[in-house]
Design an enzyme around this catalytic site. Sequence first.
Site, mmCIF file in Angstrom:
data_model
loop_
_atom_site.group_PDB
_atom_site.id
_atom_site.type_symbol
_atom_site.label_atom_id
_atom_site.label_comp_id
_atom_site.label_asym_id
_atom_site.label_seq_id
_atom_site.Cartn_x
_atom_site.Cartn_y
_atom_site.Cartn_z
ATOM 1 N N THR A 1 -5.364 -3.417 7.607
ATOM 2 C CA THR A 1 -5.133 -4.721 7.021
ATOM 3 C C THR A 1 -5.312 -5.859 8.135
ATOM 4 O O THR A 1 -5.440 -5.434 9.184
ATOM 5 C CB THR A 1 -3.935 -4.710 6.075
ATOM 6 O OG1 THR A 1 -3.884 -5.869 5.407
ATOM 7 C CG2 THR A 1 -2.519 -4.360 6.557
ATOM 8 N N LYS B 1 -9.285 -5.349 10.234
ATOM 9 C CA LYS B 1 -10.326 -5.153 9.582
ATOM 10 C C LYS B 1 -11.765 -5.272 10.365
ATOM 11 O O LYS B 1 -12.499 -4.486 10.330
ATOM 12 C CB LYS B 1 -10.597 -5.800 8.234
ATOM 13 C CG LYS B 1 -9.552 -5.155 7.311
ATOM 14 C CD LYS B 1 -9.599 -6.149 5.963
ATOM 15 C CE LYS B 1 -8.528 -6.039 4.911
ATOM 16 N NZ LYS B 1 -8.647 -6.788 3.655
ATOM 17 N N SER C 1 0.694 -1.137 -0.058
ATOM 18 C CA SER C 1 -0.008 0.087 0.038
ATOM 19 C C SER C 1 0.826 1.343 0.052
ATOM 20 O O SER C 1 0.492 2.221 -0.761
ATOM 21 C CB SER C 1 -0.843 0.183 1.165
ATOM 22 O OG SER C 1 -1.904 -0.994 1.123
ATOM 23 N N TYR D 1 -1.848 -12.800 -4.777
ATOM 24 C CA TYR D 1 -1.003 -12.140 -5.481
ATOM 25 C C TYR D 1 0.235 -12.391 -5.624
ATOM 26 O O TYR D 1 1.189 -11.801 -6.483
ATOM 27 C CB TYR D 1 -1.238 -10.725 -5.759
ATOM 28 C CG TYR D 1 -1.125 -9.915 -4.558
ATOM 29 C CD1 TYR D 1 -2.380 -9.662 -3.660
ATOM 30 C CD2 TYR D 1 0.165 -9.412 -4.184
ATOM 31 C CE1 TYR D 1 -2.271 -9.017 -2.496
ATOM 32 C CE2 TYR D 1 0.069 -8.653 -2.790
ATOM 33 C CZ TYR D 1 -0.990 -8.563 -2.147
ATOM 34 O OH TYR D 1 -0.841 -8.107 -0.727
ATOM 35 N N GLY E 1 -12.544 -13.908 6.207
ATOM 36 C CA GLY E 1 -12.823 -12.458 5.996
ATOM 37 C C GLY E 1 -13.250 -11.883 4.461
ATOM 38 O O GLY E 1 -13.922 -11.321 4.301
ATOM 39 N N GLY F 1 -13.387 -20.662 0.424
ATOM 40 C CA GLY F 1 -13.114 -20.000 1.646
ATOM 41 C C GLY F 1 -14.230 -19.661 2.297
ATOM 42 O O GLY F 1 -15.370 -19.375 1.859
ATOM 43 N N ALA F 2 -13.992 -19.401 3.554
ATOM 44 C CA ALA F 2 -15.126 -18.923 4.570
ATOM 45 C C ALA F 2 -14.664 -17.941 5.527
ATOM 46 O O ALA F 2 -15.078 -17.528 6.492
ATOM 47 C CB ALA F 2 -15.983 -20.017 5.325
ATOM 48 N N ASP G 1 -12.877 -3.525 -0.439
ATOM 49 C CA ASP G 1 -12.435 -4.722 -0.984
ATOM 50 C C ASP G 1 -13.285 -5.367 -2.184
ATOM 51 O O ASP G 1 -13.152 -6.029 -3.099
ATOM 52 C CB ASP G 1 -12.263 -5.904 0.101
ATOM 53 C CG ASP G 1 -11.024 -5.613 0.892
ATOM 54 O OD1 ASP G 1 -10.145 -5.082 0.309
ATOM 55 O OD2 ASP G 1 -10.827 -6.137 2.003
ATOM 56 N N GLY H 1 -4.516 -12.104 -7.861
ATOM 57 C CA GLY H 1 -5.205 -10.778 -6.968
ATOM 58 C C GLY H 1 -4.587 -9.521 -6.940
ATOM 59 O O GLY H 1 -5.203 -8.551 -6.381
HETATM 60 P P1 NDP Z 1 -8.905 -15.741 6.891
HETATM 61 O O1 NDP Z 1 -7.576 -16.000 7.614
HETATM 62 O O2 NDP Z 1 -10.012 -14.803 7.569
HETATM 63 O O3 NDP Z 1 -9.594 -16.868 5.965
HETATM 64 C C1 NDP Z 1 -8.614 -17.973 5.617
HETATM 65 C C2 NDP Z 1 -9.700 -19.032 4.777
HETATM 66 O O4 NDP Z 1 -8.694 -19.883 4.049
HETATM 67 C C3 NDP Z 1 -10.479 -19.894 5.636
HETATM 68 O O5 NDP Z 1 -11.550 -20.292 4.773
HETATM 69 C C4 NDP Z 1 -9.554 -21.056 5.886
HETATM 70 O O6 NDP Z 1 -10.227 -22.161 5.893
HETATM 71 C C5 NDP Z 1 -8.947 -21.005 4.365
HETATM 72 N N1 NDP Z 1 -7.783 -21.853 4.440
HETATM 73 C C6 NDP Z 1 -6.456 -21.673 4.921
HETATM 74 N N2 NDP Z 1 -5.478 -22.563 4.729
HETATM 75 C C7 NDP Z 1 -6.179 -23.637 4.183
HETATM 76 C C8 NDP Z 1 -5.735 -24.640 3.415
HETATM 77 N N3 NDP Z 1 -4.329 -25.296 3.813
HETATM 78 N N4 NDP Z 1 -6.669 -25.391 2.705
HETATM 79 C C9 NDP Z 1 -7.792 -25.068 2.436
HETATM 80 N N5 NDP Z 1 -8.223 -23.743 2.881
HETATM 81 C C10 NDP Z 1 -7.394 -23.119 3.994
HETATM 82 O O7 NDP Z 1 -8.081 -14.985 5.685
HETATM 83 P P2 NDP Z 1 -8.674 -13.954 4.568
HETATM 84 O O8 NDP Z 1 -10.043 -14.195 4.516
HETATM 85 O O9 NDP Z 1 -8.389 -12.836 5.354
HETATM 86 O O10 NDP Z 1 -7.646 -13.925 3.365
HETATM 87 C C11 NDP Z 1 -7.979 -15.093 2.375
HETATM 88 C C12 NDP Z 1 -6.897 -14.831 1.396
HETATM 89 O O11 NDP Z 1 -7.408 -13.719 0.563
HETATM 90 C C13 NDP Z 1 -5.404 -14.376 1.698
HETATM 91 O O12 NDP Z 1 -4.729 -15.213 0.893
HETATM 92 C C14 NDP Z 1 -5.485 -13.068 1.324
HETATM 93 O O13 NDP Z 1 -3.971 -12.679 1.101
HETATM 94 C C15 NDP Z 1 -6.340 -12.856 0.271
HETATM 95 N N6 NDP Z 1 -6.729 -11.408 0.101
HETATM 96 C C16 NDP Z 1 -6.423 -10.785 -1.016
HETATM 97 C C17 NDP Z 1 -7.149 -9.396 -1.139
HETATM 98 C C18 NDP Z 1 -6.569 -8.522 -2.483
HETATM 99 O O14 NDP Z 1 -6.665 -7.639 -2.490
HETATM 100 N N7 NDP Z 1 -6.043 -9.235 -3.463
HETATM 101 C C19 NDP Z 1 -7.514 -8.712 -0.211
HETATM 102 C C20 NDP Z 1 -8.201 -9.672 0.886
HETATM 103 C C21 NDP Z 1 -7.524 -11.041 1.008
HETATM 104 P P3 NDP Z 1 -10.776 -22.835 7.464
HETATM 105 O O15 NDP Z 1 -12.105 -22.131 7.537
HETATM 106 O O16 NDP Z 1 -10.925 -24.179 7.089
HETATM 107 O O17 NDP Z 1 -9.697 -22.503 8.438
#
Ligand code: NDP
Length: 305
Positions: free
Chosen positions: A86, A90, A35, A247, A154, A151-152, A126, A268
């Site tokens: 970040t 958030k 950023s 990304y 944030g 995914g589930a 976002d 991303g």
């Molecule tokens: P969170 O920690 O809130 O959520 C992580 C998610 O990933 C959960 O659903 C988790 O599943 C799943 N997960 C983690 N490890 C694994 C694995 N080994 N196998 C399968 N599922 C897995 O993270 P965020 O939601 O904040 O971020 C998620 C991704 O999005 C990150 O990589 C982040 O960098 C990216 N992102 C990119 C942005 C952009 O601008 N390009 C903006 C925001 C986020 P479980 O529930 O089973 O733990």
Amino acid sequence: MSSARPVPTLRDLESWSFAGTALAVFGHPIGHSLSPPMHNAALAELARADARFASWEYFRFEVHPDDLPRALELAHARGFHGINLTVPHKVIAVAHVREIDPSARPVGAVNTLLRTAGNWQGFNTDGYGLNAAVQETLGRQLSGAHVILLGAGGAARGAAVECLARRCASLWIANRTRQNLDALLDQLRPFASGIPVHGFAPDAPPPQLPSGALVINATSAGLRPADPLPIDLGMLPAPAAVFDMIYNPARTSLLQQAQSRRIPCSNGLAMLVHQGAKSLEIWSGVPATRTSPAMQIAARAALGA
Ligand code: NDP
């Protein structure tokens, strides 16, 4: 750029003074955030056409989650005009911000704060970033699309709310941990307004999955080389396109699988750029489309791409 300098912390904020218009990002960790280079490149370009931006600068602060309320209070007292939040701030910040923009309320998370007279106003850019990136990189609209969201956490919640707000045709959410998936499905129910929303386990896709869906990876699976695929694309009926929010690395194993199957795909980076440009629009009034090209160049340069 600034990544060579020591990262400022809460202690630096205590004694902070800056004559111009200060913006900042708070995170933990924050050292590798793109950023600051993105925003400062956009501000430098704006300053060439409009002298009022010559005194604007974007900083970064390492802020532990326990210190976020104090950091927000200090930033307000020290005259900061806007703050980006970040990981992991958030969601935590919502409880400490007096006014939340209606568009950010269903997401339950804010990434952009605008100074108000006595406090901050919170926004979430976002969803805008995701929609703009999918359109720009894949030529697709969330509106009317069948979306398979992985995914589930944030990021998935923000993406799901955006897909529903833009009236996707259907939303299919896959997550490793069933409990987290069910919690997200419960949270989304009030916003579905007639759009079919289903959950499934990534290793057991249901036969009813639509073909031609847009697959969006919002898991963090792919950040590390040893991570498993968030889903095997071969188990899905002819996906139309794959968008991976990750990304860095630029080519996750999900994107490699998409490429080998000749499915159009994107990482991303454009989402990061467009959410940043939208934050700057909230602070400056300059349309996001005007600053996103400079941000994109700076982000690529910072990544060494
Ligand atoms: P969170 O920690 O809130 O959520 C992580 C998610 O990933 C959960 O659903 C988790 O599943 C799943 N997960 C983690 N490890 C694994 C694995 N080994 N196998 C399968 N599922 C897995 O993270 P965020 O939601 O904040 O971020 C998620 C991704 O999005 C990150 O990589 C982040 O960098 C990216 N992102 C990119 C942005 C952009 O601008 N390009 C903006 C925001 C986020 P479980 O529930 O089973 O733990």
